[in-house]
Design a protein around this motif. Sequence first.
Motif, mmCIF file in Angstrom:
data_model
loop_
_atom_site.group_PDB
_atom_site.id
_atom_site.type_symbol
_atom_site.label_atom_id
_atom_site.label_comp_id
_atom_site.label_asym_id
_atom_site.label_seq_id
_atom_site.Cartn_x
_atom_site.Cartn_y
_atom_site.Cartn_z
ATOM 1 N N ALA A 102 -40.275 6.646 -1.091
ATOM 2 C CA ALA A 102 -39.873 7.824 -0.320
ATOM 3 C C ALA A 102 -40.119 9.084 -1.138
ATOM 4 C CB ALA A 102 -38.401 7.719 0.059
ATOM 5 N N ALA A 103 -40.546 10.130 -0.457
ATOM 6 C CA ALA A 103 -40.756 11.413 -1.131
ATOM 7 C C ALA A 103 -39.407 12.070 -1.429
ATOM 8 C CB ALA A 103 -41.601 12.333 -0.256
ATOM 9 N N PRO A 104 -39.313 12.867 -2.480
ATOM 10 C CA PRO A 104 -38.054 13.551 -2.780
ATOM 11 C C PRO A 104 -37.712 14.546 -1.680
ATOM 12 C CG PRO A 104 -39.818 14.383 -4.167
ATOM 13 C CD PRO A 104 -40.371 13.198 -3.449
ATOM 14 N N SER A 105 -36.415 14.639 -1.361
ATOM 15 C CA SER A 105 -35.993 15.549 -0.292
ATOM 16 C C SER A 105 -35.659 16.943 -0.814
ATOM 17 C CB SER A 105 -34.765 14.975 0.418
ATOM 18 O OG SER A 105 -33.715 14.723 -0.512
ATOM 19 N N ALA A 106 -35.316 17.048 -2.091
ATOM 20 C CA ALA A 106 -34.936 18.341 -2.659
ATOM 21 C C ALA A 106 -36.141 19.035 -3.276
ATOM 22 C CB ALA A 106 -33.854 18.148 -3.716
ATOM 23 N N ALA A 107 -36.144 20.373 -3.228
ATOM 24 C CA ALA A 107 -37.192 21.161 -3.882
ATOM 25 C C ALA A 107 -36.919 21.170 -5.383
ATOM 26 C CB ALA A 107 -37.201 22.584 -3.338
ATOM 27 N N LEU A 108 -37.976 20.944 -6.161
ATOM 28 C CA LEU A 108 -37.836 20.853 -7.618
ATOM 29 C C LEU A 108 -38.792 21.820 -8.300
ATOM 30 C CD1 LEU A 108 -37.747 16.964 -7.731
ATOM 31 C CD2 LEU A 108 -35.819 18.462 -8.304
ATOM 32 N N ARG A 161 -42.720 25.663 -7.340
ATOM 33 C CA ARG A 161 -42.134 24.408 -6.897
ATOM 34 C C ARG A 161 -43.101 23.244 -7.109
ATOM 35 N NH1 ARG A 161 -36.932 25.297 -7.158
ATOM 36 N NH2 ARG A 161 -36.284 27.116 -5.947
ATOM 37 N N GLN A 162 -42.540 22.076 -7.423
ATOM 38 C CA GLN A 162 -43.347 20.879 -7.631
ATOM 39 C C GLN A 162 -43.733 20.274 -6.287
ATOM 40 O OE1 GLN A 162 -44.599 19.396 -10.475
ATOM 41 N NE2 GLN A 162 -45.656 18.162 -8.947
ATOM 42 N N ASP A 163 -44.997 19.908 -6.141
ATOM 43 C CA ASP A 163 -45.476 19.245 -4.930
ATOM 44 C C ASP A 163 -44.795 17.877 -4.824
ATOM 45 O OD1 ASP A 163 -46.801 17.982 -2.891
ATOM 46 O OD2 ASP A 163 -48.810 18.365 -3.657
ATOM 47 N N PRO A 164 -43.993 17.622 -3.757
ATOM 48 C CA PRO A 164 -43.306 16.326 -3.652
ATOM 49 C C PRO A 164 -44.272 15.158 -3.538
ATOM 50 C CG PRO A 164 -43.090 17.601 -1.621
ATOM 51 C CD PRO A 164 -43.672 18.518 -2.639
ATOM 52 N N GLY A 165 -45.449 15.378 -2.985
ATOM 53 C CA GLY A 165 -46.433 14.301 -2.881
ATOM 54 C C GLY A 165 -46.923 13.826 -4.235
ATOM 55 N N VAL A 166 -46.994 14.744 -5.211
ATOM 56 C CA VAL A 166 -47.407 14.367 -6.564
ATOM 57 C C VAL A 166 -46.347 13.483 -7.216
ATOM 58 C CG1 VAL A 166 -47.940 15.263 -8.863
ATOM 59 C CG2 VAL A 166 -48.848 16.413 -6.839
ATOM 60 N N ILE A 167 -45.073 13.822 -7.007
ATOM 61 C CA ILE A 167 -43.980 12.997 -7.543
ATOM 62 C C ILE A 167 -44.032 11.603 -6.932
ATOM 63 C CG2 ILE A 167 -41.479 12.764 -7.723
ATOM 64 C CD1 ILE A 167 -41.260 15.794 -7.569
ATOM 65 N N GLN A 168 -44.216 11.548 -5.629
ATOM 66 C CA GLN A 168 -44.292 10.280 -4.907
ATOM 67 C C GLN A 168 -45.456 9.428 -5.410
ATOM 68 O OE1 GLN A 168 -45.066 10.841 -0.740
ATOM 69 N NE2 GLN A 168 -44.101 8.907 -0.162
ATOM 70 N N ALA A 169 -46.619 10.029 -5.565
ATOM 71 C CA ALA A 169 -47.803 9.297 -6.036
ATOM 72 C C ALA A 169 -47.613 8.807 -7.466
ATOM 73 C CB ALA A 169 -49.035 10.191 -5.951
ATOM 74 N N HIS A 170 -46.957 9.601 -8.299
ATOM 75 C CA HIS A 170 -46.715 9.205 -9.690
ATOM 76 C C HIS A 170 -45.806 7.978 -9.737
ATOM 77 C CE1 HIS A 170 -46.768 10.123 -14.011
ATOM 78 N NE2 HIS A 170 -45.511 9.721 -14.027
ATOM 79 N N ALA A 189 -41.604 18.744 -19.106
ATOM 80 C CA ALA A 189 -41.984 20.130 -19.438
ATOM 81 C C ALA A 189 -42.573 20.779 -18.184
ATOM 82 C CB ALA A 189 -43.004 20.136 -20.576
ATOM 83 N N PRO A 190 -42.408 22.083 -18.020
ATOM 84 C CA PRO A 190 -41.734 23.017 -18.934
ATOM 85 C C PRO A 190 -40.212 22.999 -18.796
ATOM 86 C CG PRO A 190 -42.615 24.202 -17.071
ATOM 87 C CD PRO A 190 -43.054 22.781 -16.904
ATOM 88 N N ALA A 194 -41.691 23.325 -10.659
ATOM 89 C CA ALA A 194 -43.015 22.795 -11.016
ATOM 90 C C ALA A 194 -42.958 22.113 -12.372
ATOM 91 C CB ALA A 194 -44.038 23.920 -11.036
ATOM 92 N N CYS A 195 -43.717 21.024 -12.509
ATOM 93 C CA CYS A 195 -43.700 20.222 -13.738
ATOM 94 C C CYS A 195 -45.127 19.903 -14.170
ATOM 95 C CB CYS A 195 -42.918 18.933 -13.502
ATOM 96 S SG CYS A 195 -42.736 17.908 -14.985
#
Length: 238
Positions: free
Chosen positions: A64-70, A34-43, A98-99, A72-73
């Motif tokens: 806002a951080a993503p609410s759904a589990a995504l 799973r992708q860390d939602p904090g990394v998505i938020q920071a990006h 990717a991937p 890993a990217c």
Amino acid sequence: MAHKRIRSMASRLGASLAFAASLGLTAAVHAADRQDPGVIQAHAEQFLKKQTAGLPGKVTIQVAAPSAALPACSALDAFQPTGSRRMGKTTIGVRCLAPSRWTVYLAAQIRVIGSYVVTREPLPANHVLSAADLTLREGDLGSLPADVVTNADGLTGYRTVSGVAAGAPLRNALLRAPLAVQQGQTTRLVLNGPGFSIQSEGQALANAGRGDRVRVKTSSGEVVSGVAQDGQQVVVTF
């Protein structure tokens, strides 16, 4: 007999520990997928910092951080959807390249504390602005209309399209540029085309502000359309 009971209890305890370990390993593997939602938020925040670097005033960004589990990217790409505002409440998209491929949209708040132009007194429609009519106020530009005026320089001579209340934020949509070309006046025509530029004279058929399109009747009676420039001049491009 006691030894048998002890061996049985030890066997059950070992089985329980093994089962717990397997559950922990499964959870760890699942988390790694799973992708860390904090990394998505920071990006997304980093992307918006670059996009707002040229805005006037002090900028603060909340995403806002993503609410759904995504999944890993390894390659994230942030973007602003078409039509999104540069300030205020907006939306930021983050996609995975990717991937696997996925896209998530995050709510964002961009606050820009800066100066904007307001009127000192109520102004009627068709009022010609002077420096005495205007003053600056500080606030969150993101909470104001997108076309709010942030610089009073160069507004002298502009006309109000409609009445404006005292203390109201001045918007570009409420202003009309000073007349550059007046109807019925002799107008200098600049005719530009591939490899040539010719100057002539004509008569403007309407009033026009700087940058407006206006029709001009030439000395030969032909009517051409061009862009009004200061000094009763119209540029026609072929």
